[in-house]
Design a protein around this motif. Structure first.
Motif, PDB file in Angstrom:
ATOM      1  N   TYR A   1      18.190 -32.556  -1.067  1.00 54.69           N
ATOM      2  CA  TYR A   1      19.462 -33.235  -1.362  1.00 54.69           C
ATOM      3  C   TYR A   1      19.847 -32.993  -2.824  1.00 54.69           C
ATOM      4  O   TYR A   1      20.996 -32.666  -3.130  1.00 54.69           O
ATOM      5  CB  TYR A   1      19.325 -34.731  -1.076  1.00 54.69           C
ATOM      6  N   ASN A   2      18.871 -33.131  -3.742  1.00 53.66           N
ATOM      7  CA  ASN A   2      19.146 -32.921  -5.169  1.00 53.66           C
ATOM      8  C   ASN A   2      19.564 -31.475  -5.449  1.00 53.66           C
ATOM      9  O   ASN A   2      20.403 -31.211  -6.307  1.00 53.66           O
ATOM     10  CB  ASN A   2      17.916 -33.292  -6.002  1.00 53.66           C
ATOM     11  N   GLU A   3      18.974 -30.553  -4.688  1.00 52.79           N
ATOM     12  CA  GLU A   3      19.325 -29.131  -4.829  1.00 52.79           C
ATOM     13  C   GLU A   3      20.788 -28.916  -4.418  1.00 52.79           C
ATOM     14  O   GLU A   3      21.519 -28.162  -5.059  1.00 52.79           O
ATOM     15  CB  GLU A   3      18.396 -28.317  -3.926  1.00 52.79           C
ATOM     16  N   ILE A   4      21.211 -29.606  -3.343  1.00 47.46           N
ATOM     17  CA  ILE A   4      22.598 -29.513  -2.867  1.00 47.46           C
ATOM     18  C   ILE A   4      23.556 -30.030  -3.940  1.00 47.46           C
ATOM     19  O   ILE A   4      24.576 -29.406  -4.252  1.00 47.46           O
ATOM     20  CB  ILE A   4      22.784 -30.330  -1.559  1.00 47.46           C
ATOM     21  N   ILE A   5      23.212 -31.189  -4.528  1.00 49.70           N
ATOM     22  CA  ILE A   5      24.042 -31.778  -5.591  1.00 49.70           C
ATOM     23  C   ILE A   5      24.178 -30.795  -6.749  1.00 49.70           C
ATOM     24  O   ILE A   5      25.271 -30.567  -7.272  1.00 49.70           O
ATOM     25  CB  ILE A   5      23.426 -33.104  -6.085  1.00 49.70           C
TER      26      ILE A   5
END
Length: 526
Positions: free
Chosen positions: A313-317
């Motif tokens: 999720y953090n990578e997507i952000i």
């Protein structure tokens, strides 16, 4: 020099002008709008490809949701056996934590019968792939029907028939047919070393418990059935008469049930697997006394899954934030073909690095998609447990650094505490497919993620969509038409320029001829 409209292009012979260069320069000016159109087309293609790259990343993230929505993600169980060489276990989610005792006294086995002696006549062994009547058996085979029986778990008998034709079949043909005609219940094979045939049940267990039927054998045949091919030719006997006891005793071995004691209860099983209270026991040997199986929640598996999910999720952000805030270098438009011809590959690469920057700057679809996902995480879920109704209750919070743009921070200690105290509440908070206030956070985030992906696909398409099926594709088709029409107009303009210069050349030529004539006249008059 070139040909156009069947008129000869005259390249400034009369005027002394470089008509070719003049037309080229004029056409460069005419082509400026075309270069701009092609640059816009390239820019739109870059944008489309950037959207698709983002959608690929979102799709990878979406693939993780299925795992996170399954209940076993929050209640993985681990088992430890005190006698791993004899019994192991796999515990499913419903299994209670605790110690299970099991004592295995007998393993389940498959029934097997074998030729009582070699089946070949003399020292030369038969060829199992040759036609039966051409081979020397101790007891020559006869054509006809071979019958044998098997039994199901309820002890019901099924008779299987195999046709034998000694003029056409080989031994292996007959043995293969035994397997086929019994639906794989019995396997038969010839062993050349021992010169014997083996008949084997493919399932373990004692299905024929009635000793008055074929002496209780699992593969049933005797003198009352059509089995002379088995008893005479293959020397496989159902039983042997014991002179001392005056009884027939079965030749078949195996065909036993597993016997074990579970927490003080005596049980049997056709196989060496048995499931009780959501614990699947696998028996591999008899135990030495009692074995103990410890079942406990496997917190590590859950923690690993959540960690991986939060990281993705953090990578997507990070990816979306980077793309939507990327600087746009307007001084570096996409290169035209003519510009590329004058540059080295490295120069082109460096230019296009700057040119492609900012294709998704301030993109509304991605920014609002990110905003929706962030909002979904912050919502309260009606879990029926006030201690666990927000993400922060699980030790998952939003980064306080504004530059992180809403990345999640994972407190493993707090999460472990939550999963130990109440795994059901953790699961209800994160995963619940209900459409009400109790809808899980992961389900809500997936809803917003899916909306974003649908918007992106509608705009930028996918590899599977034709250009007509998404808005940027339709725009690219329209641009292609405009470019083609403009290129046709340019050809007409270039023709017109050449026509005009050709007319001028002809006029100058004519004037030169007249001038020369007049000069001649005047000269002649003196």
């Amino acid at each position: 020099m070139g040909m156009m409209s069947n008129n000869m292009r005259i390249g400034g012979l009369a005027s002394g002008m470089d008509i070719d260069s003049l037309v080229n320069d004029l056409m460069k000016a005419e082509r400026i709008p075309l270069d701009k159109m092609k640059q816009d087309q390239t820019w739109l293609t870059w944008q489309r490809d950037a959207y698709r790259e983002i959608n690929t990343k979102l799709s990878e993230f979406q693939n993780m949701f299925m795992d996170m929505k399954l209940s076993h993600a929050y209640q993985s169980k681990t088992t430890i056996s005190s006698q791993e060489g004899a019994v192991t276990a796999i515990a499913t989610n419903g299994a209670q934590e605790g110690t299970y005792s099991i004592e295995v006294t007998e393993l389940a086995s498959k029934a097997m019968n074998v030729s009582q002696q070699g089946i070949s006549d003399g020292d030369t062994k038969i060829d199992p792939d040759a036609v039966l009547e051409t081979q020397s058996f101790k007891n020559a085979p006869q054509s006809g029907t071979l019958e044998f029986s098997t039994f199901d778990e309820n002890g019901n008998e099924t008779v299987h028939s195999v046709n034998v034709d000694v003029t056409q079949d080989s031994l292996n043909d007959v043995l293969n047919r035994i397997s086929e005609n019994s639906d794989g219940e019995v396997r038969a094979f010839y062993d050349a070393n021992s010169d014997k045939v083996f008949l084997e049940r493919t399932k373990s267990g004692d299905f024929n418990t009635d000793e008055s039927r074929y002496l209780g054998s699992e593969i049933g045949f005797d003198g009352q059935t059509n089995s002379s091919f088995l008893t005479d030719t293959l020397q496989i006997k159902n039983g042997t008469y014991n002179n001392q006891s005056g009884q027939w005793e079965p030749n078949e071995v195996g065909g036993t049930n597993a016997e074990f004691n579970y927490n003080g209860l005596q049980l049997e099983s056709f196989t060496n697997e048995y499931t009780l209270n959501d614990v699947n026991f696998k028996l591999t040997n008899t135990t030495e006394g009692t074995a103990f199986i410890d079942v406990s929640n496997d917190k590590n598996a859950t923690v690993d899954k959540i960690t991986e999910f939060v990281d993705k999720y953090n990578e997507i952000i990070e990816t979306i934030t980077e793309k939507t805030s990327e600087e746009r270098h307007r001084d570096y438009p996409p290169l035209t073909d003519a510009q590329k011809e004058e540059m080295t590959e490295r120069e082109i690469e460096l230019w296009e690095e700057k040119a492609v920057s900012g294709v998704l700057r301030n993109d509304n679809i991605l920014q609002s998609g990110l905003s929706d996902m962030r909002s979904a995480w912050y919502e309260t879920v009606d879990t029926g447990n006030e201690d666990y109704n927000r993400l922060a209750d699980l030790g998952i919070t939003t980064s306080s650094n504004y530059r992180d743009n809403g990345k999640l921070v994972f407190n493993e200690g707090k999460f472990r505490e939550a999963i130990e105290n109440n795994p059901d509440a953790v699961r209800n908070l994160l995963s619940n497919s209900s459409d009400g206030d109790d809808r899980g956070l992961i389900n809500r985030v997936e809803d917003s993620l899916k909306n974003t992906m649908d918007f992106v696909s509608e705009k930028a398409g996918t590899e599977l969509r034709t250009e007509q099926q998404y808005s940027m594709g339709r725009e690219l088709i329209s641009m292609e038409k405009q470019i083609s029409e403009f290129e046709r107009r340019l050809q007409q303009v270039e023709s017109r320029y050449w026509d005009q210069f050709t007319q001028m050349e002809k006029a100058i030529q004519q004037m030169n001829q007249q001038s020369a004539y007049l000069m001649q006249q005047f000269g002649g008059g003196q």
